[in-house]
Design a protein around this motif. Structure first.
Motif, PDB file in Angstrom:
ATOM      1  N   HIS A  20       0.813  -1.210   0.000  1.00  0.00           N
ATOM      2  CA  HIS A  20       0.000   0.000   0.000  1.00  0.00           C
ATOM      3  C   HIS A  20       0.849   1.262   0.000  1.00  0.00           C
ATOM      4  CE1 HIS A  20      -3.954  -1.884   0.585  1.00  0.00           C
ATOM      5  NE2 HIS A  20      -3.269  -2.814   1.193  1.00  0.00           N
ATOM      6  N   CYS A  21       2.137   1.138   0.197  1.00  0.00           N
ATOM      7  CA  CYS A  21       3.003   2.312   0.191  1.00  0.00           C
ATOM      8  C   CYS A  21       4.446   1.852   0.134  1.00  0.00           C
ATOM      9  CB  CYS A  21       2.781   3.162   1.446  1.00  0.00           C
ATOM     10  SG  CYS A  21       3.076   2.271   2.980  1.00  0.00           S
ATOM     11  N   GLN A  22       5.351   2.780  -0.037  1.00  0.00           N
ATOM     12  CA  GLN A  22       6.762   2.470  -0.048  1.00  0.00           C
ATOM     13  C   GLN A  22       7.295   2.460   1.380  1.00  0.00           C
ATOM     14  OE1 GLN A  22       8.480   1.629  -2.845  1.00  0.00           O
ATOM     15  NE2 GLN A  22       6.443   1.690  -3.753  1.00  0.00           N
ATOM     16  N   PRO A  23       8.277   1.608   1.679  1.00  0.00           N
ATOM     17  CA  PRO A  23       8.835   1.568   3.027  1.00  0.00           C
ATOM     18  C   PRO A  23       9.295   2.938   3.486  1.00  0.00           C
ATOM     19  CG  PRO A  23       9.622  -0.295   1.741  1.00  0.00           C
ATOM     20  CD  PRO A  23       8.870   0.599   0.789  1.00  0.00           C
ATOM     21  N   GLY A  24       8.937   3.291   4.722  1.00  0.00           N
ATOM     22  CA  GLY A  24       9.316   4.579   5.280  1.00  0.00           C
ATOM     23  C   GLY A  24       8.335   5.686   4.984  1.00  0.00           C
ATOM     24  N   ASP A  25       7.347   5.433   4.123  1.00  0.00           N
ATOM     25  CA  ASP A  25       6.370   6.443   3.752  1.00  0.00           C
ATOM     26  C   ASP A  25       5.208   6.464   4.725  1.00  0.00           C
ATOM     27  OD1 ASP A  25       7.728   7.263   1.570  1.00  0.00           O
ATOM     28  OD2 ASP A  25       6.476   6.221   0.104  1.00  0.00           O
ATOM     29  N   PHE A  26       4.493   7.577   4.691  1.00  0.00           N
ATOM     30  CA  PHE A  26       3.184   7.594   5.331  1.00  0.00           C
ATOM     31  C   PHE A  26       2.197   6.978   4.366  1.00  0.00           C
ATOM     32  CE2 PHE A  26       5.495  10.326   8.027  1.00  0.00           C
ATOM     33  CZ  PHE A  26       4.882  10.218   9.266  1.00  0.00           C
ATOM     34  N   CYS A  27       1.176   6.354   4.893  1.00  0.00           N
ATOM     35  CA  CYS A  27       0.315   5.524   4.062  1.00  0.00           C
ATOM     36  C   CYS A  27      -1.091   5.513   4.632  1.00  0.00           C
ATOM     37  CB  CYS A  27       0.872   4.096   4.010  1.00  0.00           C
ATOM     38  SG  CYS A  27       1.204   3.404   5.666  1.00  0.00           S
ATOM     39  N   THR A  28      -1.980   4.831   3.937  1.00  0.00           N
ATOM     40  CA  THR A  28      -3.365   4.676   4.382  1.00  0.00           C
ATOM     41  C   THR A  28      -3.629   3.205   4.650  1.00  0.00           C
ATOM     42  OG1 THR A  28      -4.054   6.578   3.063  1.00  0.00           O
ATOM     43  CG2 THR A  28      -5.774   5.082   3.812  1.00  0.00           C
ATOM     44  N   THR A  29      -4.111   2.886   5.828  1.00  0.00           N
ATOM     45  CA  THR A  29      -4.347   1.506   6.231  1.00  0.00           C
ATOM     46  C   THR A  29      -5.598   0.956   5.545  1.00  0.00           C
ATOM     47  OG1 THR A  29      -5.819   1.906   8.100  1.00  0.00           O
ATOM     48  CG2 THR A  29      -3.449   2.169   8.496  1.00  0.00           C
ATOM     49  N   GLN A  33      -7.191   4.663   7.792  1.00  0.00           N
ATOM     50  CA  GLN A  33      -6.558   5.489   8.808  1.00  0.00           C
ATOM     51  C   GLN A  33      -5.227   5.990   8.271  1.00  0.00           C
ATOM     52  OE1 GLN A  33      -6.916   2.130  11.715  1.00  0.00           O
ATOM     53  NE2 GLN A  33      -7.090   3.797  13.194  1.00  0.00           N
ATOM     54  N   GLN A  34      -4.774   7.132   8.808  1.00  0.00           N
ATOM     55  CA  GLN A  34      -3.421   7.584   8.540  1.00  0.00           C
ATOM     56  C   GLN A  34      -2.461   6.578   9.163  1.00  0.00           C
ATOM     57  OE1 GLN A  34      -2.127  10.454   7.124  1.00  0.00           O
ATOM     58  NE2 GLN A  34      -0.129  10.743   8.040  1.00  0.00           N
ATOM     59  N   GLY A  35      -1.404   6.202   8.442  1.00  0.00           N
ATOM     60  CA  GLY A  35      -0.447   5.242   8.969  1.00  0.00           C
ATOM     61  C   GLY A  35       0.960   5.531   8.486  1.00  0.00           C
ATOM     62  N   GLU A  36       1.907   4.767   8.997  1.00  0.00           N
ATOM     63  CA  GLU A  36       3.304   4.897   8.595  1.00  0.00           C
ATOM     64  C   GLU A  36       3.867   3.509   8.339  1.00  0.00           C
ATOM     65  OE1 GLU A  36       7.480   6.970  10.134  1.00  0.00           O
ATOM     66  OE2 GLU A  36       5.690   6.955  11.404  1.00  0.00           O
ATOM     67  N   LYS A  76       7.322  -5.048   6.740  1.00  0.00           N
ATOM     68  CA  LYS A  76       6.870  -3.739   7.178  1.00  0.00           C
ATOM     69  C   LYS A  76       5.360  -3.656   6.955  1.00  0.00           C
ATOM     70  CE  LYS A  76      10.915  -0.781   6.815  1.00  0.00           C
ATOM     71  NZ  LYS A  76      11.404   0.534   6.328  1.00  0.00           N
ATOM     72  N   VAL A  77       4.701  -2.919   7.816  1.00  0.00           N
ATOM     73  CA  VAL A  77       3.247  -2.787   7.714  1.00  0.00           C
ATOM     74  C   VAL A  77       2.866  -1.316   7.794  1.00  0.00           C
ATOM     75  CG1 VAL A  77       2.684  -5.060   8.656  1.00  0.00           C
ATOM     76  CG2 VAL A  77       3.025  -3.122  10.213  1.00  0.00           C
ATOM     77  N   CYS A  78       1.711  -1.019   7.230  1.00  0.00           N
ATOM     78  CA  CYS A  78       1.152   0.325   7.367  1.00  0.00           C
ATOM     79  C   CYS A  78       0.549   0.414   8.762  1.00  0.00           C
ATOM     80  CB  CYS A  78       0.098   0.580   6.287  1.00  0.00           C
ATOM     81  SG  CYS A  78      -0.453   2.298   6.226  1.00  0.00           S
ATOM     82  N   CYS A  79       1.313   0.965   9.692  1.00  0.00           N
ATOM     83  CA  CYS A  79       0.926   0.986  11.103  1.00  0.00           C
ATOM     84  C   CYS A  79      -0.008   2.165  11.359  1.00  0.00           C
ATOM     85  CB  CYS A  79       2.164   1.106  11.984  1.00  0.00           C
ATOM     86  SG  CYS A  79       1.833   0.859  13.737  1.00  0.00           S
TER      87      CYS A  79
END
Length: 393
Positions: A20-29, A33-36, A76-79
């Motif tokens: 759902h996103c690149q490692p180290g990026d902010f992302c959407t779960t 939700q806003q995630g990292e 890594k996960v979108c936390c």
């Protein structure tokens, strides 16, 4: 022991193939939700789920859909930035698989985002006396005992105000200042009785006195860092000491709850920012103001703010960028809004026109109103689960 357990669990969950996103990026779960994107070992909500036995199919599916890369052999996960939404978070909220937020703690469209019952036409950059009745001013007590308004916000239910975290613990906020109350139903901060002459008529509208209500609790987002130049998670709630009564001049704004509204981008649309221009160090106007600002594409904002070493995340949006026309006309913590049409929600053939809170005024260029430098707003839709989780009856 922890790593060994993790390797066993990874083989059971089979993360590969989801991103759902690149490692180290902010992302959407998966729950929007806003995630990292961080190491699974460092993501407490998802790691606690992974340790549960037996591992349910729904949990395994959530973990798979949260995966956003690897750190060595560790996924890594979108936390999520807040607690995971579940049907047991409170007794009054639930989330269905399509992402609709259902909670009795936020008003429905027959109650929120409504203004003006006299069919007036609003115009100009000065707001009408009964326009945006959810707008509030946040009052502070300084170290010397004097009081003043230095931030804004919006009423979202009878007990809570939505505002910015930097209004609670921003780096520019003097440590001796304390939030003491909010003012609702205000129009002109310099007059006791607010009245407005209606253009092209002989009518004058006068509002009842503004209402000051003490604040009993301040709730800044847990992951907001006042020293972070990026100002991620700049969102907060104020719990009032009592419920407020709704009137034509005091009403809640709507919070997006449906999948359509939660995923809308608003790019190229004009949204409205409003307020009195109150910030920690500036006072713009004694009368409520408003301004239409266009929402900019993410890539445009990213390029612009990268020049200032600011890295915008998925929980932010930017709007404006025209010279001398920016959220300087609004308040820190105030709203970025849009009016949405709900076709015939009650079945009586009359569409519902409701105002929604889309963004929270966060930061912008200094001096504000610079050409091609839009203002930055916290994206409300990314934080709806966090908002609901913090509400109490």
């Amino acid at each position: 022991m922890k790593n060994r357990f993790l390797l066993v669990a990874i083989s059971l969950v089979s993360f590969a193939g989801f991103s759902h996103c690149q490692p180290g990026d902010f992302c959407t779960t998966p729950y929007r939700q806003q995630g990292e994107c961080i190491n699974l070992l460092n993501c407490e909500p998802l790691y606690e789920l992974l340790k549960q036995r037996p591992l349910t199919s729904s949990t395994a599916d959530l973990l798979r859909r949260s995966q956003c890369g690897f750190e060595g052999h560790t996924p890594k996960v979108c936390c999520p930035s807040g607690p995971l939404p579940t049907t047991t978070t409170t007794t009054t909220e639930s989330y269905n698989p399509r992402g609709t937020v259902d909670t009795s703690l936020l008003p429905n469209i027959d109650e929120c985002g409504l203004q003006g019952t006299n069919n007036r036409i609003y115009g100009g950059e000065t707001a009408g006396i009964d326009e945006f009745p959810w707008m509030v001013l946040v009052q502070y007590q300084k170290g010397n005992g004097q009081r003043g308004f230095y931030c804004g916000g919006v009423l979202i239910n009878p007990r809570y105000i939505l505002t910015a975290a930097h209004c609670l613990k921003g780096k520019d906020l003097p440590p001796t200042w304390k939030i003491v109350s909010v003012r609702l139903g205000e129009y002109n901060t310099e007059t006791e009785e607010d009245c407005e002459e209606i253009k092209n008529t002989n009518q004058t509208i006068c509002a009842p006195p503004a209402v000051d209500v003490p604040v009993e609790e301040t709730i800044a987002h847990e992951r907001y860092n006042p020293l972070d130049t990026n100002q991620y998670h700049d969102i907060a709630l104020l719990r009032l000491s009592r419920n407020v009564a709704y009137t034509a001049y005091v009403r809640p704004i709507c919070i997006p709850k449906t999948p359509t509204l939660l995923t809308k981008s608003y790019v190229s649309q004009n949204l409205i920012v409003a307020g009195w221009g109150k910030t920690e160090n500036r006072s713009e106007s004694n009368i409520k103001l408003k301004l239409a600002v266009p929402v900019n594409p993410d890539d445009v904002c990213t390029r612009t703010y990268s020049q200032a070493n600011v890295r915008l995340g998925s929980g932010q949006l930017c709007a404006g960028g025209k010279k001398n026309k920016d959220s300087c006309r609004g308040d820190s913590g105030g709203p970025l809004m849009i009016q949405n049409v709900a076709p015939d929600p009650s079945g009586d053939g009359i569409p519902s026109l409701n105002w929604y809170s889309v963004g929270v005024v966060s930061f912008g260029p200094s001096p504000c109103g610079m050409q091609n430098w839009p203002g930055i707003y916290t994206k409300v839709s990314n934080y709806v689960p966090w908002i609901v989780d913090k509400l109490r009856a």
